[in-house]
Enzyme design. Structure first.
Site, PDB file in Angstrom:
ATOM      1  CB  CYS A 140      -0.951  -0.006   1.195  1.00 14.07           C
ATOM      2  SG  CYS A 140      -2.410  -1.039   0.912  1.00 14.07           S
ATOM      3  CG  HIS A 174      -7.314 -12.620 -16.439  1.00 14.78           C
ATOM      4  ND1 HIS A 174      -7.520 -13.160 -17.685  1.00 14.78           N
ATOM      5  CD2 HIS A 174      -8.529 -12.237 -15.994  1.00 14.78           C
ATOM      6  CE1 HIS A 174      -8.801 -13.097 -17.996  1.00 14.78           C
ATOM      7  NE2 HIS A 174      -9.443 -12.545 -16.972  1.00 14.78           N
ATOM      8  CB  SER A 175      -1.136 -15.258 -14.970  1.00 14.17           C
ATOM      9  OG  SER A 175      -1.218 -16.091 -16.121  1.00 14.17           O
TER      10      SER A 175
END
Length: 706
Positions: free
Chosen positions: A399, A509-510
């Site tokens: 973050c 997804h990759s």
């Protein structure tokens, strides 16, 4: 560091943080092999240096001076550190099995796991004895006993050099804290057979001077609580019993098929096993061609040879070097007080000057692991666009790399909304959220655990039960073979975290990119009305379920600073799921999770949405160990300045600075109208470091720090 022009193509896995591997990592950092990804696996964030253990036991060194920081060292070397206990090597599949974690694949493997002085054949030892090795757990147990009260009765099983040195150190250490020691060594046969006659005579005299009792030809048959039963039927009272007799290999090594009858891993002159892709060094290895006693001096001198041979094997270039151990070595033995005895080739000398010499040698060895330079900023190109400048510190991951609250508000043109979107489908209320983290660790297992908990935080903050998840993974550039191995580790970890939370990974997804990025889209079901930012009422009390400080600790970690034990504790807290906390806070008036905007920013979101203010009791806010010290030294996350903006009326010194620290997988912040103290007690009983940190006020938009 990994070359930007070459993808990863080979995995080097180092099991154990022994002296040889520590030196290999230090040297690897100076000249890494492009294309090789390095992993080190160890149960602990630190590895105790055996040369200084007697001095630590005697009270001459602190525990911090005793430890090699494996977390910092791995970061410095560009290696991923996996904190876990290896339990098997599956040569057929080319993996190391680690307790509680996915299997870790290797192309080249090195073992440096040390030995244990556990005594499995002695009844009661597992329950009441403390093995002198591994060193880390022993040092912790000894500190607790030394600083206790009552009779200071110690029994050491084993009258070799290690046992004698330990006995004198214990006697001195107990006297140093004002306790009257009664230290006894039990030896089944004759003590001190590994040193020459002159050295043995001097050591026996030193023991008598230290008040240590040596009982030879005296065998223990059983340990009880507070006593050692001897073969003649008598008992010896003892509050602390340790085993320093012999060196035993860890049993799991035998299943590799690479050990001798005693269980030690057999290696040739090149430190290589009969499996050409596996090496072994240190006390766990047996040099078949040149057998030697188990001593740290050999492990240290094996390091340059092992490094050369690992690089040669990884590259396929050949050129393996033999390790030629010296026939004898200088034995420097602490005598409890600041005095030492030196012995080599049967010649023995003793005195304070020798302790000072040993002290210099040990401190010089440890200094190379303490003095790790911070990463340097790259040189700026010229010419360059106006306003382009290099940051004086690396961009944080997690973050800490996100956009600030003010930037998002300006871009979106609206107030920051709730953590998740609420969907009403056929009368059922479903929440959905998505989040991802830029890599801040080389270890994809820890990164995945934290990223999954972080993404689930938005669901838990709405009071929902996680339902389904989609994974979005970006892998750093690597060969297809390594990518398959990498993805298997990540997805097994993700399925475990999501499954524990009650969610199932249903797709994703990759892709490949410049660095590791792990993210998830998560849905959840609400059995009752979702808990939103709006709804906080004056008089509500504020509960925080996790301590602050992950941003500053991760910023320090990226600069090769910050104690490894503190970093490891921070990672463990970040990876702590909050489903149980969400359930205990189901009656909250308003709730959010504390992440990128920091506590102050997320609290302001609640205040703006609810039309209220807040008062924070600074002394009641829990902080991660080490965070305040680093913050007061000026360590800041990349996002700190943006989080601080807009709060000019609030102090930013001391603990107050951590109100603006971005948190990754941070705690839940809830406004509670009921019995907040009782809820907080329940949270702590459930394992959360929770606290009531303030209350909601009737001053809209105003946040006050007390």
């Amino acid at each position: 560091m990994q070359s930007t022009s070459l993808p990863f193509s080979r995995d080097l896995v180092l099991v154990g943080g022994g002296h040889t591997h520590a030196l290999v990592l230090r040297k690897w950092a100076m000249d890494p092999l492009p294309g090789a990804r390095v992993t080190i696996i160890d149960p602990n964030a630190t590895a105790a240096y055996s040369g200084m253990l007697p001095g630590h036991v005697a009270g001459h060194y602190t525990r911090a001076e005793l430890d090699i920081d494996l977390v910092r060292l791995s970061q410095f070397a560009g290696a991923r550190f996996v904190q876990g206990r290896a339990c098997a090597v599956d040569r057929g599949r080319g993996v190391v099995q680690v307790e509680g974690l996915p299997d870790i694949g290797y192309d080249v493997l090195s073992l440096d796991v040390g030995i244990t002085s556990r005594m499995p054949d002695l009844p009661g030892f597992a329950e009441y004895g403390v093995p002198a090795k591994p060193l880390g757990p022993f040092a912790q147990r000894w500190a607790a006993f030394r600083d206790g009260s009552g009779p200071a009765q110690v029994v050491i099983l084993g009258g070799g050099v290690a046992g004698v040195e330990l006995a004198m150190a214990m006697a001195h250490g107990l006297r140093a804290v004002g306790r009257a020691p009664e230290v006894t060594i039990l030896e089944r046969d004759t003590a001190l057979t590994a040193v020459g006659g002159s050295a043995a005579v001097k050591l026996r005299a030193a023991m008598r001077a230290a008040g240590v009792t040596l009982r030879e030809n005296c065998a223990p048959v059983r340990l009880h609580s507070g006593a050692v039963e001897l073969e003649d039927g008598s008992e010896l009272t003892a509050g602390f019993v340790t085993g320093a007799a012999g060196a035993h290999p860890y049993p799991w090594l035998a299943q590799s098929g690479l050990t001798d009858e005693a269980g030690f891993v057999e290696v040739d002159a090149r430190l290589r096993t009969r499996d050409g892709s596996i090496f072994a060094v240190g006390d766990c290895a047996e040099m078949v061609e040149t057998p030697r006693a188990k001593a740290g001096v050999y492990a240290v001198r094996q390091a340059p040879v092992l490094l050369n041979n690992l690089r040669a094997t990884l590259s396929g270039a050949g050129g393996l070097r033999p390790y030629v151990p010296q026939k004898d070595y200088l034995k420097l033995i602490s005598l409890g007080e600041k005095s030492a005895q030196a012995e080599k080739f049967g010649i023995a000398l003793a005195g304070p000057a020798l302790w000072r010499w040993k002290d210099r040698i040990d401190r010089k060895f440890m200094a190379q692991f303490d003095d790790l330079p911070a990463p340097e900023a790259p040189d700026l190109p010229w010419p360059r666009a106006a306003g382009a400048a290099s940051e004086d510190k690396p961009l944080c991951g997690g973050c800490g790399s996100k956009l600030g609250r003010a930037v998002l508000q300006s871009a979106l043109g609206e107030t920051i909304g709730d953590d998740s979107a609420v969907l009403d489908t056929g009368g059922a209320q479903q929440v959905i959220s998505t989040d991802h983290l830029r890599g801040f660790l080389a270890d994809p297992l820890a990164m995945t655990r934290i990223a999954a908990v972080h993404a689930l935080g938005d669901i838990w903050a709405m009071g929902a039960a996680p339902q389904a998840a989609l994974a979005q993974i970006t892998l750093p550039r690597q060969t297809p073979e390594l990518a398959e191995r990498h993805m298997a580790e990540i997805m097994e970890t993700a399925r475990a975290v999501m499954g524990e939370a009650g969610a199932e990974i249903v797709g994703g997804h990759s892709t490949m990119g410049a660095e590791l990025i792990v993210g998830f889209t998560v849905t959840g079901l609400c059995e009752r009305a979702p808990i939103t930012l709006a709804g906080a009422r004056p008089g509500d009390r504020l509960i925080l379920t996790k301590p602050l400080g992950s941003g500053v600790l991760m910023a320090a970690h990226m600069r090769h600073a910050g104690p490894g034990a503190d970093i490891a504790a921070c990672l463990a807290r970040m990876a702590q799921p909050q489903g149980a906390a969400s359930e205990l806070l189901r009656g909250a008036s308003a709730m959010t999770d504390v992440t990128g905007f920091g506590l102050a920013g997320h609290l302001r979101n609640i205040c703006e949405a609810s039309g209220v203010g807040a008062r924070i009791m600074l002394r009641d806010i829990p902080l991660l160990k080490g965070a305040l010290d680093l913050s007061e030294k000026g360590v800041r996350s990349s996002l700190y300045a943006q989080n601080r903006a807009g709060f000019e009326d609030l102090a930013d010194d001391g603990p107050a600075a951590l109100l603006f620290d971005p948190q990754t997988a941070g705690g839940l912040l809830a406004a509670i109208g009921g019995d907040a103290d009782a809820i907080c007690r329940d949270l702590r009983q459930a394992g959360f470091e929770a606290a009531v940190i303030g209350e909601v006020t009737d001053a809209p938009g105003q946040i006050e720090i007390v």
